[in-house]
Design an enzyme around this catalytic site. Structure first.
Site, PDB file in Angstrom:
ATOM      1  N   ASN A 144     -41.727   5.891  22.042  1.00 29.37           N
ATOM      2  CA  ASN A 144     -41.187   5.434  23.342  1.00 29.37           C
ATOM      3  C   ASN A 144     -39.712   5.181  23.048  1.00 29.37           C
ATOM      4  O   ASN A 144     -39.405   4.307  22.228  1.00 29.37           O
ATOM      5  CB  ASN A 144     -41.933   4.152  23.721  1.00 29.37           C
ATOM      6  CG  ASN A 144     -41.737   3.672  25.134  1.00 29.37           C
ATOM      7  OD1 ASN A 144     -42.037   2.518  25.379  1.00 29.37           O
ATOM      8  ND2 ASN A 144     -41.298   4.487  26.053  1.00 29.37           N
ATOM      9  N   ASN A 179     -35.233   2.381  33.838  1.00 32.66           N
ATOM     10  CA  ASN A 179     -36.052   3.575  33.589  1.00 32.66           C
ATOM     11  C   ASN A 179     -35.180   4.823  33.749  1.00 32.66           C
ATOM     12  O   ASN A 179     -34.121   4.779  34.383  1.00 32.66           O
ATOM     13  CB  ASN A 179     -37.193   3.637  34.615  1.00 32.66           C
ATOM     14  CG  ASN A 179     -38.285   2.616  34.335  1.00 32.66           C
ATOM     15  OD1 ASN A 179     -38.801   2.551  33.220  1.00 32.66           O
ATOM     16  ND2 ASN A 179     -38.634   1.821  35.340  1.00 32.66           N
ATOM     17  N   CYS A 198     -40.183  -4.459  29.171  1.00 35.65           N
ATOM     18  CA  CYS A 198     -40.336  -3.238  28.366  1.00 35.65           C
ATOM     19  C   CYS A 198     -40.677  -3.690  26.950  1.00 35.65           C
ATOM     20  O   CYS A 198     -39.789  -4.097  26.196  1.00 35.65           O
ATOM     21  CB  CYS A 198     -39.080  -2.383  28.378  1.00 35.65           C
ATOM     22  SG  CYS A 198     -39.292  -0.850  27.418  1.00 35.65           S
ATOM     23  N   ASN A 242     -44.241  -6.559  34.791  1.00 35.71           N
ATOM     24  CA  ASN A 242     -44.215  -5.282  35.509  1.00 35.71           C
ATOM     25  C   ASN A 242     -45.666  -4.904  35.810  1.00 35.71           C
ATOM     26  O   ASN A 242     -46.573  -5.328  35.122  1.00 35.71           O
ATOM     27  CB  ASN A 242     -43.501  -4.202  34.699  1.00 35.71           C
ATOM     28  CG  ASN A 242     -44.115  -4.007  33.306  1.00 35.71           C
ATOM     29  OD1 ASN A 242     -44.992  -4.732  32.884  1.00 35.71           O
ATOM     30  ND2 ASN A 242     -43.648  -2.992  32.595  1.00 35.71           N
ATOM     31  N   HIS A 261     -49.255  -2.919  36.235  1.00 35.47           N
ATOM     32  CA  HIS A 261     -50.036  -1.929  35.484  1.00 35.47           C
ATOM     33  C   HIS A 261     -51.383  -1.732  36.161  1.00 35.47           C
ATOM     34  O   HIS A 261     -52.021  -2.710  36.564  1.00 35.47           O
ATOM     35  CB  HIS A 261     -50.256  -2.397  34.034  1.00 35.47           C
ATOM     36  CG  HIS A 261     -48.984  -2.486  33.243  1.00 35.47           C
ATOM     37  ND1 HIS A 261     -48.465  -1.417  32.543  1.00 35.47           N
ATOM     38  CD2 HIS A 261     -48.096  -3.499  33.092  1.00 35.47           C
ATOM     39  CE1 HIS A 261     -47.336  -1.783  31.974  1.00 35.47           C
ATOM     40  NE2 HIS A 261     -47.077  -3.032  32.301  1.00 35.47           N
ATOM     41  N   GLU A 311     -45.793   6.197  32.857  1.00 37.54           N
ATOM     42  CA  GLU A 311     -44.972   5.027  33.173  1.00 37.54           C
ATOM     43  C   GLU A 311     -44.264   5.144  34.518  1.00 37.54           C
ATOM     44  O   GLU A 311     -43.725   6.212  34.863  1.00 37.54           O
ATOM     45  CB  GLU A 311     -43.897   4.823  32.095  1.00 37.54           C
ATOM     46  CG  GLU A 311     -44.417   4.228  30.813  1.00 37.54           C
ATOM     47  CD  GLU A 311     -43.307   3.685  29.949  1.00 37.54           C
ATOM     48  OE1 GLU A 311     -42.301   3.199  30.520  1.00 37.54           O
ATOM     49  OE2 GLU A 311     -43.435   3.747  28.718  1.00 37.54           O
ATOM     50  N   ARG A 312     -44.225   4.029  35.246  1.00 36.61           N
ATOM     51  CA  ARG A 312     -43.401   3.943  36.466  1.00 36.61           C
ATOM     52  C   ARG A 312     -41.957   4.275  36.087  1.00 36.61           C
ATOM     53  O   ARG A 312     -41.432   3.743  35.121  1.00 36.61           O
ATOM     54  CB  ARG A 312     -43.477   2.517  37.006  1.00 36.61           C
ATOM     55  CG  ARG A 312     -42.603   2.234  38.214  1.00 36.61           C
ATOM     56  CD  ARG A 312     -42.727   0.813  38.709  1.00 36.61           C
ATOM     57  NE  ARG A 312     -42.190  -0.163  37.769  1.00 36.61           N
ATOM     58  CZ  ARG A 312     -42.004  -1.459  38.084  1.00 36.61           C
ATOM     59  NH1 ARG A 312     -42.354  -1.916  39.272  1.00 36.61           N
ATOM     60  NH2 ARG A 312     -41.501  -2.296  37.193  1.00 36.61           N
ATOM     61  N   CYS A 347     -46.517   2.669  25.440  1.00 36.45           N
ATOM     62  CA  CYS A 347     -46.021   1.704  26.431  1.00 36.45           C
ATOM     63  C   CYS A 347     -46.495   0.327  25.970  1.00 36.45           C
ATOM     64  O   CYS A 347     -47.705   0.067  25.949  1.00 36.45           O
ATOM     65  CB  CYS A 347     -46.574   2.026  27.821  1.00 36.45           C
ATOM     66  SG  CYS A 347     -46.064   0.865  29.098  1.00 36.45           S
ATOM     67  N   GLY A 348     -45.548  -0.532  25.587  1.00 35.09           N
ATOM     68  CA  GLY A 348     -45.909  -1.831  25.008  1.00 35.09           C
ATOM     69  C   GLY A 348     -46.479  -2.796  26.034  1.00 35.09           C
ATOM     70  O   GLY A 348     -47.546  -3.393  25.833  1.00 35.09           O
ATOM     71  N   SER A 349     -45.783  -2.947  27.173  1.00 37.28           N
ATOM     72  CA  SER A 349     -46.303  -3.843  28.213  1.00 37.28           C
ATOM     73  C   SER A 349     -47.632  -3.286  28.741  1.00 37.28           C
ATOM     74  O   SER A 349     -48.544  -4.048  29.087  1.00 37.28           O
ATOM     75  CB  SER A 349     -45.289  -3.993  29.349  1.00 37.28           C
ATOM     76  OG  SER A 349     -44.937  -2.713  29.880  1.00 37.28           O
ATOM     77  N   GLY A 350     -47.743  -1.939  28.730  1.00 35.73           N
ATOM     78  CA  GLY A 350     -48.995  -1.306  29.155  1.00 35.73           C
ATOM     79  C   GLY A 350     -50.135  -1.627  28.212  1.00 35.73           C
ATOM     80  O   GLY A 350     -51.254  -1.905  28.644  1.00 35.73           O
TER      81      GLY A 350
HETATM   82  N1  LIG Z   1     -41.692   1.918  33.013  1.00 35.00           N
HETATM   83  C1  LIG Z   1     -41.874   0.475  32.936  1.00 35.00           C
HETATM   84  C2  LIG Z   1     -40.831  -0.169  31.988  1.00 35.00           C
HETATM   85  C3  LIG Z   1     -40.997   0.238  30.518  1.00 35.00           C
HETATM   86  C4  LIG Z   1     -42.336  -0.122  29.943  1.00 35.00           C
HETATM   87  C5  LIG Z   1     -42.666   0.433  28.547  1.00 35.00           C
HETATM   88  N2  LIG Z   1     -41.753   1.384  27.993  1.00 35.00           N
HETATM   89  C6  LIG Z   1     -42.976  -0.689  27.568  1.00 35.00           C
HETATM   90  O1  LIG Z   1     -42.865  -0.479  26.335  1.00 35.00           O
HETATM   91  O2  LIG Z   1     -43.402  -1.765  28.031  1.00 35.00           O
HETATM   92  C7  LIG Z   1     -41.756  -0.139  34.350  1.00 35.00           C
HETATM   93  O3  LIG Z   1     -41.055   0.411  35.186  1.00 35.00           O
HETATM   94  O4  LIG Z   1     -42.366  -1.197  34.548  1.00 35.00           O
END
Ligand SMILES: N[C@H](CCC[C@H](N)C(=O)O)C(=O)O
Length: 280
Positions: free
Chosen positions: A21, A72, A81, A158, A160, A209-210, A218-221
């Site tokens: 990422n 983004n 993120c 964010n 999910h 990802e959005r 995707c970490g938050s994911g």
């Molecule tokens: N695309 C995500 C932000 C980046 C999330 C991702 N890259 C991570 O590592 O959390 C959003 O618009 O909420």
């Protein structure tokens, strides 16, 4: 939008990634470096620019070692993120010779630690679970989503939407991810994760990802996935998540959702003045 700001000497940046990422990082702690959505998009172009999944602008913060703004690649902003936060933490720890850092994000103050194995852990905070906080549109329901796979939703600063499927190979990630990203159930759009639960401590995740599309991690994911899977009774609070780009260890503790994984500085560069001029 014409920007009065100019960059006569160009704009230095760093390129980093967390499990593939990938991020452009602009250090604006000493000097203002305003961006426009047009410039963010131009820098994110994989052929005409540098290319990134997210761009992070670092600024100074009175109550933290630094503050982060996340863009983004489509020019939209996000409050969270996870993988970029881990990269910034590594950068600042290396710079300061510290093993612990506090960072301010759009989702509040985040604590980061470096483990004995060199991996970076971040407390991504508590998940948002009410429909108002994810957020979801009140008058819709998760079951209205046009995809099978017992969906769940959670926010980590964010939004999910997580689908549990029997076979990830059957998922058309681009098409199905795009359909959910902009579904009216999500007033702020959403990140989309498809997961296969391998056992009570192991999950395989793929991500749309959005604002960025398909990413390798995707970490938050991964944090949202761990929360949704546990709440569905499928996994423990501590899970290993296998993503296309590598592995994240997630631990949903009483003080928040901790995410641990590798980070890598790849190169440093300078965006040329003529490129910036043409992109503002
Ligand atoms: N695309 C995500 C932000 C980046 C999330 C991702 N890259 C991570 O590592 O959390 C959003 O618009 O909420």
């Amino acid at each position: 939008m014409q920007q009065s700001f100019t960059y006569p000497n160009g704009l230095p940046f760093l390129k980093m990634h967390g499990l593939g990422n990938d991020f452009v990082i602009i250090d604006a702690r000493a000097e203002e470096s305003p961006l426009t959505p047009e410039l963010a998009r131009a820098i994110g172009e994989r052929h005409f620019g540098v290319g990134y999944d997210q761009l992070v602008v670092l600024t100074s913060a009175g109550d933290a070692d630094a503050a982060m703004v996340f863009w983004n690649s489509d020019g939209s902003l996000s409050n969270a993120c996870g993988n970029a936060t881990r990269c910034i933490a590594q950068l600042l720890m290396d710079e300061a010779g510290q093993e612990e850092i506090t960072l301010r994000s759009g989702n509040g103050l985040l604590q980061a630690l470096r483990g004995a194995d060199g991996r970076i852990s971040v407390n991504m905070g508590h998940p948002q679970l009410s429909w108002q906080d994810v957020p979801l549109a009140q008058d819709e329901d998760l079951i209205s989503l046009p995809i099978d796979g017992s969906p769940g939703a959670a926010g980590m600063g964010n939004p999910h939407c997580v689908f549990v499927v029997d076979d990830l190979a059957s998922v058309d990630l681009e098409a199905q991810g795009a359909a959910i990203e902009s579904h009216p159930l999500f007033p702020e759009k959403t990140n989309v994760e498809f997961i296969q639960v391998l056992d009570r401590s192991t999950i395989r995740q793929r991500t749309f990802e959005r604002g960025a599309g398909v990413t390798l991690a995707c970490g938050s994911g991964a944090c949202a996935v761990a929360v949704v899977a546990h709440r569905k009774g499928l996994t423990e609070r501590k899970v290993r998540i296998e993503l296309d780009g590598g592995v994240l260890d997630i631990d949903w503790r009483a003080d928040g959702v901790w995410m641990t994984g590798a980070t890598q500085l790849v190169f440093s560069g300078v965006l040329a003045p003529e490129f910036l001029e043409a992109s503002l």
